[in-house]
Design a protein around this motif. Structure first.
Motif, PDB file in Angstrom:
ATOM      1  N   GLN A  40       0.808  -1.219   0.000  1.00 53.57           N
ATOM      2  CA  GLN A  40       0.000   0.000   0.000  1.00 53.57           C
ATOM      3  C   GLN A  40       0.842   1.269   0.000  1.00 53.57           C
ATOM      4  O   GLN A  40       0.354   2.335  -0.378  1.00 53.57           O
ATOM      5  CB  GLN A  40      -0.941  -0.018   1.199  1.00 53.57           C
ATOM      6  CG  GLN A  40      -1.951  -1.136   1.089  1.00 53.57           C
ATOM      7  CD  GLN A  40      -2.736  -1.376   2.362  1.00 53.57           C
ATOM      8  OE1 GLN A  40      -2.632  -0.631   3.323  1.00 53.57           O
ATOM      9  NE2 GLN A  40      -3.521  -2.443   2.371  1.00 53.57           N
ATOM     10  N   GLY A  41       2.124   1.161   0.382  1.00 51.49           N
ATOM     11  CA  GLY A  41       2.974   2.341   0.471  1.00 51.49           C
ATOM     12  C   GLY A  41       3.803   2.601  -0.762  1.00 51.49           C
ATOM     13  O   GLY A  41       4.757   3.371  -0.721  1.00 51.49           O
ATOM     14  N   ALA A  42       3.467   1.963  -1.869  1.00 56.44           N
ATOM     15  CA  ALA A  42       4.257   2.112  -3.087  1.00 56.44           C
ATOM     16  C   ALA A  42       3.357   2.346  -4.288  1.00 56.44           C
ATOM     17  O   ALA A  42       2.157   2.083  -4.252  1.00 56.44           O
ATOM     18  CB  ALA A  42       5.103   0.867  -3.314  1.00 56.44           C
ATOM     19  N   VAL A  43       3.975   2.822  -5.353  1.00 52.23           N
ATOM     20  CA  VAL A  43       3.334   2.914  -6.661  1.00 52.23           C
ATOM     21  C   VAL A  43       3.865   1.720  -7.443  1.00 52.23           C
ATOM     22  O   VAL A  43       5.064   1.446  -7.442  1.00 52.23           O
ATOM     23  CB  VAL A  43       3.690   4.239  -7.359  1.00 52.23           C
ATOM     24  CG1 VAL A  43       3.089   4.296  -8.756  1.00 52.23           C
ATOM     25  CG2 VAL A  43       3.233   5.419  -6.518  1.00 52.23           C
ATOM     26  N   TRP A  44       2.966   1.000  -8.125  1.00 52.55           N
ATOM     27  CA  TRP A  44       3.320  -0.262  -8.767  1.00 52.55           C
ATOM     28  C   TRP A  44       3.097  -0.236 -10.275  1.00 52.55           C
ATOM     29  O   TRP A  44       2.181   0.434 -10.763  1.00 52.55           O
ATOM     30  CB  TRP A  44       2.503  -1.409  -8.171  1.00 52.55           C
ATOM     31  CG  TRP A  44       2.836  -1.647  -6.747  1.00 52.55           C
ATOM     32  CD1 TRP A  44       2.161  -1.187  -5.654  1.00 52.55           C
ATOM     33  CD2 TRP A  44       3.954  -2.369  -6.236  1.00 52.55           C
ATOM     34  NE1 TRP A  44       2.782  -1.580  -4.506  1.00 52.55           N
ATOM     35  CE2 TRP A  44       3.894  -2.316  -4.830  1.00 52.55           C
ATOM     36  CE3 TRP A  44       5.013  -3.064  -6.835  1.00 52.55           C
ATOM     37  CZ2 TRP A  44       4.855  -2.927  -4.025  1.00 52.55           C
ATOM     38  CZ3 TRP A  44       5.956  -3.679  -6.032  1.00 52.55           C
ATOM     39  CH2 TRP A  44       5.863  -3.602  -4.639  1.00 52.55           C
ATOM     40  N   TRP A  45       3.930  -1.015 -10.975  1.00 55.92           N
ATOM     41  CA  TRP A  45       3.796  -1.231 -12.410  1.00 55.92           C
ATOM     42  C   TRP A  45       3.703  -2.725 -12.657  1.00 55.92           C
ATOM     43  O   TRP A  45       4.341  -3.522 -11.975  1.00 55.92           O
ATOM     44  CB  TRP A  45       4.993  -0.658 -13.170  1.00 55.92           C
ATOM     45  CG  TRP A  45       4.977   0.825 -13.220  1.00 55.92           C
ATOM     46  CD1 TRP A  45       4.480   1.607 -14.232  1.00 55.92           C
ATOM     47  CD2 TRP A  45       5.451   1.728 -12.220  1.00 55.92           C
ATOM     48  NE1 TRP A  45       4.622   2.942 -13.912  1.00 55.92           N
ATOM     49  CE2 TRP A  45       5.218   3.033 -12.673  1.00 55.92           C
ATOM     50  CE3 TRP A  45       6.043   1.557 -10.977  1.00 55.92           C
ATOM     51  CZ2 TRP A  45       5.562   4.162 -11.946  1.00 55.92           C
ATOM     52  CZ3 TRP A  45       6.389   2.679 -10.233  1.00 55.92           C
ATOM     53  CH2 TRP A  45       6.147   3.962 -10.725  1.00 55.92           C
ATOM     54  N   LEU A  46       2.916  -3.068 -13.654  1.00 60.88           N
ATOM     55  CA  LEU A  46       2.705  -4.454 -14.029  1.00 60.88           C
ATOM     56  C   LEU A  46       3.022  -4.597 -15.517  1.00 60.88           C
ATOM     57  O   LEU A  46       2.550  -3.782 -16.332  1.00 60.88           O
ATOM     58  CB  LEU A  46       1.248  -4.836 -13.757  1.00 60.88           C
ATOM     59  CG  LEU A  46       0.837  -6.276 -13.929  1.00 60.88           C
ATOM     60  CD1 LEU A  46       1.591  -7.173 -12.952  1.00 60.88           C
ATOM     61  CD2 LEU A  46      -0.663  -6.410 -13.716  1.00 60.88           C
ATOM     62  N   ALA A  47       3.821  -5.590 -15.855  1.00 67.36           N
ATOM     63  CA  ALA A  47       4.126  -5.894 -17.258  1.00 67.36           C
ATOM     64  C   ALA A  47       3.297  -7.105 -17.663  1.00 67.36           C
ATOM     65  O   ALA A  47       3.272  -8.114 -16.955  1.00 67.36           O
ATOM     66  CB  ALA A  47       5.613  -6.181 -17.423  1.00 67.36           C
ATOM     67  N   SER A  48       2.607  -7.002 -18.794  1.00 64.25           N
ATOM     68  CA  SER A  48       1.744  -8.077 -19.280  1.00 64.25           C
ATOM     69  C   SER A  48       2.072  -8.387 -20.731  1.00 64.25           C
ATOM     70  O   SER A  48       2.461  -7.500 -21.498  1.00 64.25           O
ATOM     71  CB  SER A  48       0.272  -7.675 -19.170  1.00 64.25           C
ATOM     72  OG  SER A  48      -0.049  -7.355 -17.838  1.00 64.25           O
ATOM     73  N   ASP A  49       1.872  -9.649 -21.102  1.00 63.31           N
ATOM     74  CA  ASP A  49       2.125 -10.047 -22.483  1.00 63.31           C
ATOM     75  C   ASP A  49       0.912  -9.741 -23.369  1.00 63.31           C
ATOM     76  O   ASP A  49      -0.061  -9.124 -22.920  1.00 63.31           O
ATOM     77  CB  ASP A  49       2.556 -11.511 -22.557  1.00 63.31           C
ATOM     78  CG  ASP A  49       1.445 -12.497 -22.204  1.00 63.31           C
ATOM     79  OD1 ASP A  49       0.278 -12.091 -22.048  1.00 63.31           O
ATOM     80  OD2 ASP A  49       1.759 -13.697 -22.072  1.00 63.31           O
TER      81      ASP A  49
END
Length: 142
Positions: free
Chosen positions: A34-43
């Motif tokens: 909850q304390g971070a900004v997240w990125w997700l890589a998808s195919d």
């Protein structure tokens, strides 16, 4: 194969990927998630293949928290792309007034691939005196 990286708020997917990619490490805590900004890589099919985050503390420098790539997707330079995405994000936040001078992270001493990725993205190792000497610390000015 095209891999798309997008910022995400889907902490359930991040948590599941973390446990899948790092089965022997402590999982990310709720505070980490909850304390971070997240990125997700998808195919191409929308299958999540990698993730990365950055913590944004107002009173100290941003920290690039855990990043992981599924083993079957390694070798595609996804980790480098995720490093660059997070660094660019920190630069934008600094331009918007966040009081930051640099971004930092750490890497396990044995993780040479991550060390090479950080160095290729302009990060330099630095000494941080701690009791635990199993990690190397890296930073890059913003």
């Amino acid at each position: 194969m095209k891999i798309v990286i997008r910022q995400t708020e889907n902490l359930e997917v991040i948590s599941k990927l973390d446990r899948t990619i790092f089965p022997y490490d402590l999982p990310l805590s709720d505070d980490d998630l909850q304390g971070a900004v997240w990125w997700l890589a998808s195919d191409d099919d929308g299958y999540p293949v990698a993730f990365a985050g950055v913590c944004m503390p107002a009173t100290r420098q941003p920290f690039m928290i855990r990043a992981g790539v599924r083993s079957s997707y390694r070798g595609l330079r996804l980790q480098r792309r995720l490093i660059r995405v997070r660094y660019a994000f920190a630069r934008r936040m600094r331009a918007e007034g966040w009081p930051w001078d640099y971004v930092y992270t750490y890497v396990a001493v044995a993780n040479l691939a991550s060390q090479r990725s950080l160095i290729s993205c302009g990060f330099l190792p630095y000494y941080w005196e701690r009791d635990d000497q199993t990690y190397l610390y890296f930073k890059r000015d913003l």
